[in-house]
Design a protein around this motif. Structure first.
Motif, PDB file in Angstrom:
ATOM      1  N   LEU A   1      43.560   9.284  88.247  1.00 30.19           N
ATOM      2  CA  LEU A   1      44.272   9.220  86.978  1.00 30.19           C
ATOM      3  C   LEU A   1      45.749   9.469  87.232  1.00 30.19           C
ATOM      4  O   LEU A   1      46.131  10.397  87.909  1.00 30.19           O
ATOM      5  N   LYS A   2      46.542   8.619  86.652  1.00 34.00           N
ATOM      6  CA  LYS A   2      47.983   8.763  86.808  1.00 34.00           C
ATOM      7  C   LYS A   2      48.609   8.894  85.429  1.00 34.00           C
ATOM      8  O   LYS A   2      47.985   8.559  84.421  1.00 34.00           O
ATOM      9  N   GLY A   3      49.788   9.341  85.344  1.00 38.55           N
ATOM     10  CA  GLY A   3      50.595   9.617  84.168  1.00 38.55           C
ATOM     11  C   GLY A   3      50.103   9.104  82.826  1.00 38.55           C
ATOM     12  O   GLY A   3      49.563   9.851  82.020  1.00 38.55           O
ATOM     13  N   PRO A   4      50.244   7.804  82.518  1.00 40.24           N
ATOM     14  CA  PRO A   4      49.887   7.307  81.185  1.00 40.24           C
ATOM     15  C   PRO A   4      48.386   7.435  80.897  1.00 40.24           C
ATOM     16  O   PRO A   4      47.993   7.698  79.754  1.00 40.24           O
ATOM     17  N   SER A   5      47.554   7.289  81.902  1.00 42.44           N
ATOM     18  CA  SER A   5      46.105   7.401  81.694  1.00 42.44           C
ATOM     19  C   SER A   5      45.725   8.815  81.285  1.00 42.44           C
ATOM     20  O   SER A   5      44.871   9.016  80.424  1.00 42.44           O
ATOM     21  N   VAL A   6      46.322   9.808  81.887  1.00 44.48           N
ATOM     22  CA  VAL A   6      46.053  11.205  81.561  1.00 44.48           C
ATOM     23  C   VAL A   6      46.466  11.481  80.121  1.00 44.48           C
ATOM     24  O   VAL A   6      45.732  12.104  79.358  1.00 44.48           O
ATOM     25  N   ILE A   7      47.630  11.004  79.744  1.00 43.66           N
ATOM     26  CA  ILE A   7      48.128  11.225  78.385  1.00 43.66           C
ATOM     27  C   ILE A   7      47.205  10.560  77.361  1.00 43.66           C
ATOM     28  O   ILE A   7      46.858  11.151  76.337  1.00 43.66           O
ATOM     29  N   ILE A   8      46.762   9.353  77.653  1.00 38.65           N
ATOM     30  CA  ILE A   8      45.868   8.634  76.744  1.00 38.65           C
ATOM     31  C   ILE A   8      44.541   9.385  76.621  1.00 38.65           C
ATOM     32  O   ILE A   8      44.012   9.547  75.512  1.00 38.65           O
ATOM     33  N   LEU A   9      43.984   9.859  77.714  1.00 34.45           N
ATOM     34  CA  LEU A   9      42.727  10.614  77.671  1.00 34.45           C
ATOM     35  C   LEU A   9      42.879  11.921  76.884  1.00 34.45           C
ATOM     36  O   LEU A   9      41.996  12.294  76.107  1.00 34.45           O
ATOM     37  N   ILE A  10      43.979  12.594  77.084  1.00 32.65           N
ATOM     38  CA  ILE A  10      44.222  13.833  76.342  1.00 32.65           C
ATOM     39  C   ILE A  10      44.323  13.530  74.849  1.00 32.65           C
ATOM     40  O   ILE A  10      43.723  14.221  74.020  1.00 32.65           O
ATOM     41  N   LEU A  11      45.054  12.479  74.490  1.00 32.16           N
ATOM     42  CA  LEU A  11      45.190  12.105  73.078  1.00 32.16           C
ATOM     43  C   LEU A  11      43.838  11.714  72.480  1.00 32.16           C
ATOM     44  O   LEU A  11      43.513  12.117  71.357  1.00 32.16           O
ATOM     45  N   LEU A  12      43.052  10.930  73.223  1.00 31.08           N
ATOM     46  CA  LEU A  12      41.723  10.558  72.737  1.00 31.08           C
ATOM     47  C   LEU A  12      40.838  11.792  72.559  1.00 31.08           C
ATOM     48  O   LEU A  12      40.101  11.904  71.571  1.00 31.08           O
ATOM     49  N   GLY A  13      40.907  12.713  73.489  1.00 31.79           N
ATOM     50  CA  GLY A  13      40.129  13.960  73.382  1.00 31.79           C
ATOM     51  C   GLY A  13      40.532  14.753  72.154  1.00 31.79           C
ATOM     52  O   GLY A  13      39.675  15.277  71.426  1.00 31.79           O
ATOM     53  N   MET A  14      41.831  14.836  71.911  1.00 36.84           N
ATOM     54  CA  MET A  14      42.307  15.566  70.735  1.00 36.84           C
ATOM     55  C   MET A  14      41.859  14.880  69.441  1.00 36.84           C
ATOM     56  O   MET A  14      41.469  15.550  68.483  1.00 36.84           O
ATOM     57  N   ILE A  15      41.891  13.568  69.421  1.00 37.90           N
ATOM     58  CA  ILE A  15      41.471  12.817  68.236  1.00 37.90           C
ATOM     59  C   ILE A  15      39.983  13.046  67.975  1.00 37.90           C
ATOM     60  O   ILE A  15      39.580  13.323  66.847  1.00 37.90           O
TER      61      ILE A  15
END
Length: 122
Positions: free
Chosen positions: A17-31
């Motif tokens: 996992l690199k930069g944008p993928s990590v951010i997207i996963l974190i956002l999806l988890g929060m949602i």
């Protein structure tokens, strides 16, 4: 050994996992976490509404019962019966007939009817 069959080596799939993928996963988890929390709250509120409606229905039934009882207690027939039974009151011109009980101490005449003008013994 050329004659021995070897199973092909399975390549393990590695994905970093690199930069944008990590951010997207974190956002999806929060949602998903937020959505799940809201669903739980909504379920609890709906359950509470159902309980309160059941309590309201029971209280309405109790209220109706108490209203009927109040009407009955305020009726002239009930008041008259209670006055006769508990207070020993009589209407003008009526005669009290008392049951003589042997072996008992005290008078069987109601306290309110001990006025000699009201008592006729037959």
């Amino acid at each position: 050994m050329p004659g021995i069959l070897r199973s092909p080596k399975h390549k393990k799939f590695k994905y970093k996992l690199k930069g944008p993928s990590v951010i997207i996963l974190i956002l999806l988890g929060m949602i998903f976490y937020s959505f799940g929390g809201q669903m739980v709250k909504m379920y609890n509120v709906q359950h509470e509404i159902t309980n309160i409606q059941e309590q309201m229905n029971q209280l309405k039934v109790n209220n109706d019962t108490l209203k009927k009882q109040l009407e009955q207690l305020n009726s002239e027939a009930y008041i008259e019966r209670e006055a006769r039974e508990k207070l020993g009151l009589v209407k003008p011109g009526e005669k009290i007939i008392l049951e003589a009980r042997t072996g008992e101490k005290g008078s069987t005449i109601p306290a309110a009817a001990k006025n000699p003008k009201q008592i006729e013994v037959h």
